[in-house]
Every structure is written in C-alpha cells, then in structure tokens.
Motif scaffolding. Structure first.
Motif, mmCIF file in Angstrom:
data_model
loop_
_atom_site.group_PDB
_atom_site.id
_atom_site.type_symbol
_atom_site.label_atom_id
_atom_site.label_comp_id
_atom_site.label_asym_id
_atom_site.label_seq_id
_atom_site.Cartn_x
_atom_site.Cartn_y
_atom_site.Cartn_z
ATOM 1 N N ALA A 240 34.289 35.931 44.528
ATOM 2 C CA ALA A 240 34.254 36.386 42.571
ATOM 3 C C ALA A 240 34.755 37.562 42.425
ATOM 4 C CB ALA A 240 31.852 36.381 42.734
ATOM 5 N N GLN A 241 34.955 38.382 43.723
ATOM 6 C CA GLN A 241 35.410 39.397 43.250
ATOM 7 C C GLN A 241 37.016 39.539 42.884
ATOM 8 O OE1 GLN A 241 35.232 41.707 46.626
ATOM 9 N NE2 GLN A 241 33.069 42.199 46.669
ATOM 10 N N ALA A 242 37.190 37.942 43.528
ATOM 11 C CA ALA A 242 38.938 37.414 42.717
ATOM 12 C C ALA A 242 39.183 37.340 41.428
ATOM 13 C CB ALA A 242 38.991 36.583 44.069
ATOM 14 N N HIS A 243 37.867 36.754 41.252
ATOM 15 C CA HIS A 243 37.875 36.094 40.054
ATOM 16 C C HIS A 243 37.573 37.385 38.785
ATOM 17 C CE1 HIS A 243 37.069 31.347 39.409
ATOM 18 N NE2 HIS A 243 36.810 32.100 40.452
ATOM 19 N N ILE A 244 36.761 37.854 39.247
ATOM 20 C CA ILE A 244 37.059 39.617 38.669
ATOM 21 C C ILE A 244 38.048 40.835 38.385
ATOM 22 C CG2 ILE A 244 35.705 41.474 38.768
ATOM 23 C CD1 ILE A 244 33.502 40.895 39.591
#
Length: 510
Positions: A240-244
């Motif tokens: 999720a943080q990679a997507h953000i």
C-alpha cells in the motif's frame, strides 16, 4: 488477482511496456499463517503476540519454497535500475548523543591551525573567529536509520520475506524507535519498497519517462508477493505504501490545476489501490501503529471531516506517542487548507499535550504546532506562545540527544528566524521563537548536524528534491556556523575561543 488486473486497466494508457510478470502457481505458494511483521515508513500500530513473531522468525531460517518457485524477474529488473542508489530518507528527529569509536568525528575549526572540512564553510563564515564544533559524518541517527532501511532492502533482494515480516512485526509490536524518534517499522518498510519506488521516481524525474520505463513491473511484483501473503498486514502495508509513494511520484508537487490528466489518472489509480489494501485488513491488528500510519497516509482526495481525521491521528498517537512524525502530521492536517480549522488546530494540540504529558510534558502542544505555524501566518499569530516555549523546554528535557537539539535549534534560528511575512502578529511570534535558539545552543548543543540545518532553511519540506546532498549539507553548515557565531558574537569579539564539548559550549581564552 482481479485487483491487479483492475489497476492495469486503469493505467493502460500509462503502461509504456506490455511485459508482465508471470503469476506463480497458487499451489506452490507458502503462506505465513498469522505471523505479522513490521517496520515500514508509516506510523501504524502493533502486531501479533510474541509467540507468533517467534514462529515467523523460525520460519525465516528455513529454506523457502516460495523463494525458489516464484518468478521474480520483474522485481529483480526493477531493483536493478536503482541497485546503486543509497536508500536514505530524511525524516524527523533524534539521536542518543553518544559517539561510537567507529563514527567519523570531524571538528569544524574556523581560523584555527588544524581546520578540517573547512573547504565547505564558504563565504558566509569568513569572519568567524575561534569557533570549534564537532560535526559527525554521518551522524549516529543517520547510521541507525540507514542500517534499518538497508537491512530490509537486503532481505527483499534475497526474497526472504518471512524474515522481513518477523522483524517488522517485532519492531511494530515493541514500538521500536531510533534515538531520534523515528519508527523502526516504518524505516524497514521503506527499505522493503525502495527499489520499486525509486525506479519509478527515477523514470519520472523529468516528467517524461522513457518509452520502455518499467512503470508497472515493480509494483506488479509486489502485488504478487501480497497474493502469496494475503492475510499478512506487514506485506499489505509495504505494498500500500509503495502505491502511495508511486502516486505522489506521478503527481509531483504542483497545484492540482497544473497536473496533467495522465498523471492525475495514475495518482488516483494508485491511491485507490492502496486504499483497497488497507481497508481489506479492517484495522486488524488493532494495536499496529504501522497499519494506523498507513491509513493516515491515505488522507487525500476524499471529503474527510475534521473530527474523523483528528480521531484517526489520535488513535495513531496513542499507539506510539514518542513518535513525533504523527504529532507533526496531525498539526499540518488540522490547518484549514487541509481538513481542519484554526480552532480545531488549537483544540487538537491541547488535547494531544494532555494525552502525552508523561512522554512530552507540554511538548505535545509544541510538536503539533511545529510545522503548522511555519506555513500559516494566522496559525502562527494565534499561537499560545508561552505554552509553546514551555513545550520546547519539555522536549529538550525528555529527549536531550544531539539530533533533537539540532532540530530544535535549526527550527528556531533558521525556519522561524528567517521567515518574516509582513504579518506583524505572526512575525512577532516567530521572533520570540527564534530567540529560543540562544538558550538551546548555549545550554544543550554539543555537535553540529548540517543536513538538519539545511532542511530547516527549506521549512522541512518532505517533497524537497536535492540534486547534490553534499552541497545541500554544506549550505546548512554555512547557515549553522553563521548563526552560532552570531549567538556568541560578544565572546568572540572579546577574543575568546568557543569550543563545543559533550557538556555544551565553553568559552576559553584564545
């Protein structure tokens, strides 16, 4: 993998190369049961119990059939673009103040006979006399942060996901922080996604990526890892943080009206996917600061109420009140330009101070106001100045190590001391805060951290792009020496030599 297919469809116009990663056979996947693991670059909450973490750690030492069978060409290809990149992020505060024997310890001596590193002092410090201050490079805090990030990066490159999960889970459960107050779980989570994110940032550096730039290959590989560990919140947070991060790389730092439609589409698609991942865990485990921090990072684009945003941050702060990142972010998001109001900012700052008294004294109020008053004149003008200054003193009392002292000194002298806006009330408040640099430096400063001073001059902007870290740090060093010399101008004019020791500055006969 319907979620991945949906993302690819949304980004079909952005997909610059059609090659994808072959999905691994589901029958060959290995799942880590309930073992959840930890450190990522967000501030969330806790993980499972100690026995579960130990189980995951035990599994990490055994050969992984998942590692042998899964096609990892995509992730390896993405990480290869940035293998030589140093995984270092500049975030927030702190250091223990002790210097180890293998830590390079330079002294900046101006107009002395054995000056070291004086080549970067520059014209701003020509008139300095007899000023000597230790300047560790790297600082203890920087070495600790790099070690956590690089440890996670190495495990990802080795495809040792079980061990990574166990380490992050433990750090998340224990609320582990660096000496300067940075979440170890967040640092490791950043290291775990660094290759993928930095590859995209590299491709987008000039906003016109090459035709064959790997814009999706890295995130696709991470999505397949999530498919292997569908119930593991640590992997969920990392993806999720990679997507953000990728979303913000596509968007850039301009105003909304300046963003190209293609870039906005990519931003929205990546954010939507990150939100779906976080929602799928339904706030479980409830005591995970890492998961809570990832949820707070998703505060963008939707019509959140002031109360819901404040409650989300307060839940995160309650999980790890010593992590100042969440306190500072709360203040920023309480500004009218985001989700709050000036009344809400003051209310939440006081509520936070009351809830974190045992950790910070009045410092909770100061941390919440810290960034908000640097970017908003009205918030600064309405500040409860005596309470804020009391908070600064309590912060020093609770965390007197060099990183935090440099942060506070640079903030007062540079961020606030140089930020005059023409708003008389705000400028008066900033002048009073700038005056605090005198007692912070005289009573507590023992060494100089140039990078902190350089970022203070830029208002601690998280989206700041630095083309040359060495020149950037040199500029911070110049500012720091000029300001410190100004604080001791009377002693220097009398011909005294100012030497910074472990107990603080000492004026001696030259």
């Amino acid at each position: 993998m319907t979620h991945l297919a949906s993302l690819v469809r949304k980004l079909s116009g952005l997909r610059l190369r059609s090659q994808t990663v072959a999905a691994p056979a589901l029958s060959e996947k290995t799942t880590v049961g309930n073992a959840d693991a930890a450190p990522a670059i967000a501030n969330t909450a806790l993980a499972k119990n100690a026995s579960q973490a130990q189980t995951a750690a035990d599994k990490a030492h055994a050969p992984s059939p998942f590692r042998k069978k899964r096609d990892t060409s995509t992730l390896k290809e993405a990480k290869g673009l940035r293998r030589s990149a140093k995984v270092t992020k500049i975030h927030r505060v702190a250091d223990t103040g002790t210097t180890t024997q293998n830590e390079p310890q330079h002294h900046i001596v101006v107009n002395g006979h054995n000056a070291q590193r004086t080549a970067h002092i520059g014209g701003a410090c020509k008139n300095l006399h007899n000023l000597s201050i230790p300047c560790p490079d790297p600082t203890r805090e920087e070495r600790i942060r790099d070690a956590h990030q690089n440890r996670a990066l190495k495990l990802v490159r080795q495809e040792d996901w079980d061990k990574l999960i166990a380490m992050i889970t433990t750090a998340d459960r224990d609320r582990s922080l660096t000496d300067g107050g940075m979440s170890v779980a967040e640092l490791m989570a950043f290291g775990a996604r660094a290759d993928v994110v930095l590859a995209v940032e590299h491709a987008l550096v000039d906003r016109t990526p090459e035709h064959d730039a790997p814009m999706l290959r890295g995130i696709e590989a991470l999505e397949y890892v999530l498919a292997e560990y569908p119930d593991n919140y640590v992997i969920g947070c990392i993806v999720a943080q990679a997507h953000i991060d990728i979303a913000w790389a596509w968007r850039g730092v301009g105003w909304d009206v300046e963003i190209a439609p293609r870039n906005r589409e990519a931003f929205d698609a990546h954010f939507a996917r990150a939100r779906d991942i976080v929602v799928s865990f339904k706030n479980m485990p409830e005591n995970s600061a890492l998961l809570a921090s990832t949820a707070c990072a998703l505060l963008r684009g939707d019509n959140y109420s002031t109360e819901s945003v404040a409650d989300r941050y307060q839940a995160l702060i309650d999980l790890n009140p010593k992590n100042i990142s969440s306190l500072r972010a709360l203040g920023t998001h309480m500004l009218p330009r985001w989700y709050g109001s000036y009344a809400a900012l003051e209310l939440e700052a006081r509520r936070t101070a009351a809830r974190t008294t045992s950790e910070w004294g009045a410092g909770g109020y100061a941390w919440v106001m810290f960034d908000a008053i640097t970017v908003d004149d009205k918030a600064c003008a309405q500040l409860d100045l005596p309470f804020f200054i009391e908070g600064l003193r309590d912060i020093v009392r609770h965390r007197p190590e060099p990183h935090t002292i440099n942060l506070l000194a640079a903030y007062c002298a540079n961020t606030m001391g140089q930020a005059y806006s023409g708003n008389d009330a705000a400028d008066h408040t900033r002048a009073q805060i700038a005056a605090c640099a005198d007692w912070i430096v005289r009573e507590h400063l023992t060494e100089l951290h140039p990078m902190i001073w350089a970022h203070a001059a830029q208002g601690f902007a998280n989206n700041l792009r630095v083309s040359s870290p060495s020149r950037f740090a040199a500029a911070g060093q110049d500012d720091a020496l000029r300001i410190i010399a100004g604080l001791f101008k009377r002693e220097i004019a009398e011909g005294k030599r100012i030497v910074f020791t472990d107990q603080g500055p000492v004026a001696t006969a030259a």
